[in-house]
Scaffold this motif. Structure first.
Motif, short mmCIF file in Angstrom:
data_model
loop_
_atom_site.label_atom_id
_atom_site.label_comp_id
_atom_site.label_asym_id
_atom_site.label_seq_id
_atom_site.Cartn_x
_atom_site.Cartn_y
_atom_site.Cartn_z
N UNK A 75 -48.34 22.16 -18.55
CA UNK A 75 -48.47 22.35 -17.10
C UNK A 75 -47.12 22.28 -16.40
N UNK A 76 -46.30 21.32 -16.80
CA UNK A 76 -44.97 21.19 -16.20
C UNK A 76 -44.12 22.40 -16.52
N UNK A 77 -44.18 22.86 -17.78
CA UNK A 77 -43.41 24.04 -18.16
C UNK A 77 -43.85 25.27 -17.37
N UNK B 37 -50.33 7.88 -37.17
CA UNK B 37 -51.74 8.08 -36.80
C UNK B 37 -51.95 7.82 -35.32
N UNK B 38 -51.38 6.74 -34.82
CA UNK B 38 -51.56 6.42 -33.40
C UNK B 38 -50.68 7.29 -32.50
N UNK B 39 -49.59 7.82 -33.03
CA UNK B 39 -48.83 8.79 -32.24
C UNK B 39 -49.70 10.01 -31.96
N UNK B 40 -50.43 10.48 -32.96
CA UNK B 40 -51.33 11.61 -32.77
C UNK B 40 -52.46 11.24 -31.80
N UNK C 9 -56.06 17.35 -13.83
CA UNK C 9 -56.53 18.56 -14.49
C UNK C 9 -56.98 18.35 -15.91
N UNK C 10 -56.50 17.29 -16.55
CA UNK C 10 -56.89 16.99 -17.93
C UNK C 10 -57.30 15.52 -17.98
N UNK C 11 -58.50 15.20 -18.41
CA UNK C 11 -58.96 13.81 -18.41
C UNK C 11 -58.17 12.94 -19.39
N UNK C 12 -57.65 11.84 -18.89
CA UNK C 12 -56.92 10.88 -19.71
C UNK C 12 -57.85 9.72 -20.02
N UNK D 109 -50.81 14.56 -23.57
CA UNK D 109 -49.38 14.82 -23.44
C UNK D 109 -49.06 16.30 -23.60
N UNK D 110 -49.71 16.97 -24.57
CA UNK D 110 -49.42 18.38 -24.78
C UNK D 110 -49.86 19.22 -23.58
#
Length: 321
Positions: A127-129, A110-113, A143-146, A121-122
């Motif tokens: 972006x790196x790819x 659950x916490x991994x998700x 670019x993506x809010x953490x 992370x996705x």
């Protein structure tokens, strides 16, 4: 020659990757790697099974009517919606299930998700790819809010053993934990709230409920619309708790912030399932593996045989019917 008293048929042995010790009583044992629903009757009837073991193979009234020798169904899982419990009660068939075996593996998943989605992370992997970091003008890529877990509100629908384990991890992260549950909750560090408040105020809504007539499609278009636009919806419980087409629509529309699912209404899913078509960085789907750590599956396998041996000894345990 002594004839074994009990004849045991395991309909879907490949659903458990663990060592399974032989029951400590005289018996015949037959196992199948997998069984389709339309094969269950013949396989149980031909063996004159007195004990059936099933993980996901359904046993409904029409099948049970034609199995006069069947005395026990040992479900090698917690959920029992695949079994017609009323029919079992009417026929005197004992049904047992597995309990509290996944109190570490499922909360960890659950916490991994949650972490994958809150830390983006996705999105950053994509972006790196795509070479964005490699072409960046500074050392890091935005670019993506953490968002941190600390200080956010974790809303749990259901507060059994698994919900409690998720709550404990949430508190360790510094989260505020609120719970919607039918029975009173008195645990320190947890606040019981209404369904409305949980939906409308939680940063993360995590489902830990069984699937039944009361919980089926518990979350549909109206409930998704009431959640915060930045909120996450996590389901590691049961497929069918959420209207999956409504979820796909909400994710595409940006109605909620994201979702992490480990279960679907139909498993394996059809190729045209609405969630399989999503290629969004804020949606993560895993193939019903939250329960399946090596350690948890061995606990399950041991408890399965414990349940059967207890019933044969006249002291049934983990009985649901």
């Amino acid at each position: 020659m002594t004839i074994p008293q009990h004849r045991i048929v395991f309909l879907d042995r490949d659903s458990i990757v663990a060592n399974l010790r032989p029951p400590a009583f005289a018996h015949d044992w037959t196992e199948y790697r997998a069984t389709r629903a339309d094969q269950a009757l013949a396989r149980l009837r031909d063996a004159r099974a007195t004990i059936a073991i099933t993980n996901k193979v359904p046993l409904r009234a029409a099948t049970l009517d034609r199995l006069p020798d069947l005395q026990m169904i040992a479900v090698s899982a917690t959920g029992t919606d695949i079994i017609d419990l009323a029919a079992c009660r009417a026929r005197g068939i004992t049904v047992s299930n597995i309990r509290n075996y996944a109190v570490h593996t499922l909360p960890e998943h659950t916490f991994a998700l949650i972490l994958a989605l809150r830390r983006q992370l996705l999105a950053y992997r994509a972006d790196i790819e795509a070479g964005l970091w490699q072409r960046a003008e500074q050392f890091c890529l935005f670019g993506h809010p953490v968002r941190d877990l600390a200080g956010s509100r974790l809303g749990l629908a259901g507060y059994g053993a698994l919900g409690k384990s998720v709550a404990a991890i949430g508190r360790a992260f510094g989260m505020e934990v609120v719970v919607y549950n039918r029975s009173p909750v008195v645990d320190a560090g947890v606040t019981q709230v209404s369904w409305d408040e949980l939906l409308e105020t939680s940063d993360i809504v995590s489902l830990h409920l069984p699937l039944n007539d009361q919980t089926r499609n518990l979350i549909g278009p109206a409930e998704l619309a009431r959640m915060q636009r930045s909120a996450l919806l996590i389901n590691t419980a049961r497929g069918g708790l959420v209207d999956e087409q409504a979820l796909a629509d909400a994710l595409r529309a940006g109605t909620i912030g994201g979702a992490g699912f480990d279960v679907l209404t139909q498993e394996p899913p059809p190729a045209d399932h609405p969630l399989l078509a999503l290629r969004l960085p804020n949606f993560l789907l895993t193939p019903h593996t939250a329960w399946a750590s090596t350690q948890a599956m061995q606990v399950l396998a041991d408890q399965l045989i414990d349940n059967i041996e207890a019933w044969v000894a006249g002291a049934p345990r983990n009985v649901v019917a």
